[in-house]
Design a protein around this motif. Structure first.
Motif, PDB file in Angstrom:
ATOM      1  N   ASP A   1      49.399  31.611  47.370  1.00 32.09           N
ATOM      2  CA  ASP A   1      49.015  30.535  47.906  1.00 32.09           C
ATOM      3  C   ASP A   1      47.622  30.577  48.794  1.00 32.09           C
ATOM      4  O   ASP A   1      47.323  29.751  49.607  1.00 32.09           O
ATOM      5  N   ALA A   2      47.012  31.938  48.831  1.00 34.18           N
ATOM      6  CA  ALA A   2      45.918  32.258  49.544  1.00 34.18           C
ATOM      7  C   ALA A   2      44.767  32.297  48.320  1.00 34.18           C
ATOM      8  O   ALA A   2      44.811  33.289  47.587  1.00 34.18           O
ATOM      9  N   PRO A   3      43.573  31.398  48.574  1.00 26.40           N
ATOM     10  CA  PRO A   3      42.640  31.578  47.467  1.00 26.40           C
ATOM     11  C   PRO A   3      41.907  32.559  47.552  1.00 26.40           C
ATOM     12  O   PRO A   3      41.688  33.408  48.455  1.00 26.40           O
ATOM     13  N   VAL A   4      41.822  33.333  46.232  1.00 22.82           N
ATOM     14  CA  VAL A   4      41.063  34.421  46.048  1.00 22.82           C
ATOM     15  C   VAL A   4      39.792  34.162  45.374  1.00 22.82           C
ATOM     16  O   VAL A   4      38.596  34.613  45.657  1.00 22.82           O
ATOM     17  N   LEU A   5      39.351  32.988  44.584  1.00 23.11           N
ATOM     18  CA  LEU A   5      38.178  32.468  43.938  1.00 23.11           C
ATOM     19  C   LEU A   5      38.360  30.960  44.031  1.00 23.11           C
ATOM     20  O   LEU A   5      39.101  30.661  43.575  1.00 23.11           O
TER      21      LEU A   5
END
Length: 467
Positions: free
Chosen positions: A400-404
């Motif tokens: 749930d943590a944005p990478v892109l």
């Protein structure tokens, strides 16, 4: 029917730029006072009017209005015959309108302009120019190109001596000026010349010629005054003026360099070489030169020393590996075996997911990969695809943590590679979320019903024990 109308002439010829009136007779055959309106229909409606625009008549009375044809004097209205119609509408009974039909023949006219580009040219072997010819008439025109020079020291040639130009178009004729003799060196010579552009006729199509008749065609085939354009060509010398001076200067520099070498540098070099060759130097060089037998012996010893050194190094490497991992055999081969088993704990892993989303329906999410228990996933490669050319937002997340976070309209295919891997722990999930704002349309294919994006990821799956 409450109106009776007729044209005095159903066939008329109109000159471009000149108004031509055609009388139109109107009779009120009804029993009440009637007002009539007039509309021109057909291709000539843009440049035709009826004056007056309305006419009121008592029962049994008649009146006359004028259909005014005013074709513009430009290429927008081609020469030839054009049908037209005039609609007569009773104000009280629009359903009983009367349409009168006729034909107007727009007479051709010829208007040609020309320009020489450039007006003056320079060169050692030839001068290049272009004749820009613009047909501003309403019919195709044929122009003859010719030229003459002020003397016999140059001649003018055309790539094509005749041009056929459609109305409202321009064409170019290539012109070259060639000197009779070349100038190797000296002062440039200027050659003056004149170019002539002679319109021959405004050529109509076969159908237009049959409609116009032989009399008008004879008038069209008459020649016009040619356009005269002045130009010049400056013939340059093949060898530039600065060349002799440059050659003399180069010869002086070469002679100075040769004199410096033989006068100062060469004697100094010889003297230094003689002084360096002393008896002590010769004896030392003779002692350092090995004989052929000694060279072979030294080579054998070197090989033996190399072998013993390699063996010692291999043993040392084996011992070092055994002390660190506890699984080494104390030899170079044992060390290599342990390294291979350690590298085998990582498994190359890849996964792919496709997410579809509709416009205005909120975001859509898809799971690409979930790390199994007891393992850690090292994410090193991400490839995202937007084959339809959709517009919207794409987010790749890990736990749930944005990478892109990408805008779909900025790419079709995009790949990312990480030198330092992104670690995803056991139970972690890699997802892709798509928010579609506009559905793209592939080339030569129907428009899809929604956005469709793909995610391909790659990396290494390692067990926690190996970490």
């Amino acid at each position: 029917m409450s109106v009776t109308a007729s044209l005095d002439a159903t066939t008329v010829t109109a000159e471009p730029g000149v108004a031509t009136d055609v009388p139109l007779q109107i009779l009120n055959s009804g029993s009440t006072v009637e007002e009539y309106r007039f509309e021109v229909v057909g291709a000539c409606a843009a440049w035709s009017t009826v004056e007056p625009a309305t006419l009121s008549l008592y029962p049994g009375a008649s009146g006359t209005v004028a259909l005014r044809l005013s074709p513009p004097r430009d290429p927008s209205v081609p020469a030839g015959e054009t049908p037209f119609g005039v609609r007569v509408l009773p104000t009280s009974e629009p359903g009983e309108a009367v349409v009168l039909e006729g034909r107007v023949t727009v007479a051709p006219f010829t208007e040609v302009t020309s320009e020489l580009v450039p007006r003056g040219s320079t060169g050692a072997r030839r001068g290049r120019h272009q004749l820009a010819v613009d047909n501003r008439g309403n019919a195709p025109v044929t122009v003859q190109l010719s030229a003459r020079t002020g003397s016999e020291r140059a001649r003018v040639d055309f790539a094509a001596k005749e041009l056929v130009i459609p109305p409202g178009h321009a064409d170019f004729g290539k012109l070259r000026v060639r000197p009779a003799k070349r100038i190797w060196r000296g002062t440039p010579v200027t050659h003056q010349f004149q170019a002539f552009v002679a319109p021959q006729s405004a050529q109509l199509t076969d159908s237009q010629q049959s409609q116009e008749g032989s009399r008008q065609q004879d008038e069209l085939s008459s020649s016009f005054e040619p356009l005269v354009l002045d130009g010049s060509y400056e013939q340059q010398a093949i060898l530039p003026r600065w060349l002799p001076r440059a050659l003399i200067l180069a010869a002086v520099v070469i002679l100075a360099a040769v004199g410096l070498w033989y006068g100062l540098l060469r004697p100094a070099v010889k003297s230094t070489a003689r002084e360096a060759v002393t008896p002590e130097v010769v004896a030392s060089a003779a002692q350092q030169t090995p004989s052929p037998g000694a060279g072979a012996a030294n080579g054998g010893n070197g090989a033996a020393n190399g072998g013993s050194t390699a063996g010692a190094d291999g043993g040392a490497a084996g011992e070092g590996q055994q002390s660190s991992s506890g699984a080494g055999s104390g030899s170079g081969a044992g060390s290599g075996s342990d390294a291979g088993s350690a590298a085998g704990t990582g498994t190359p892993t890849s996964a792919r997911v496709e997410v579809r989303d509709a416009v205005g329906g909120g975001t859509s999410r898809g799971s690409a990969y979930q790390v199994p228990a007891g393992s850690t996933f090292e994410l090193t490669d991400i490839v995202v695809q937007n084959p339809q050319g959709d517009a919207g937002t794409l987010v790749v997340s890990s736990q749930d943590a944005p990478v892109l976070r990408l805008a779909l309209e900025n790419f079709r295919d995009s790949d990312y590679h990480f030198v330092t891997p992104i670690l995803v722990p056991a139970g972690g999930e890699i997802t892709m979320t798509v928010d579609c704002r506009r559905v793209g349309r592939p080339v030569q294919a129907p428009t899809p019903s929604g956005c469709a994006e793909s995610l391909l990821l790659g990396g290494t799956l390692r067990t926690d024990a190996a970490q």
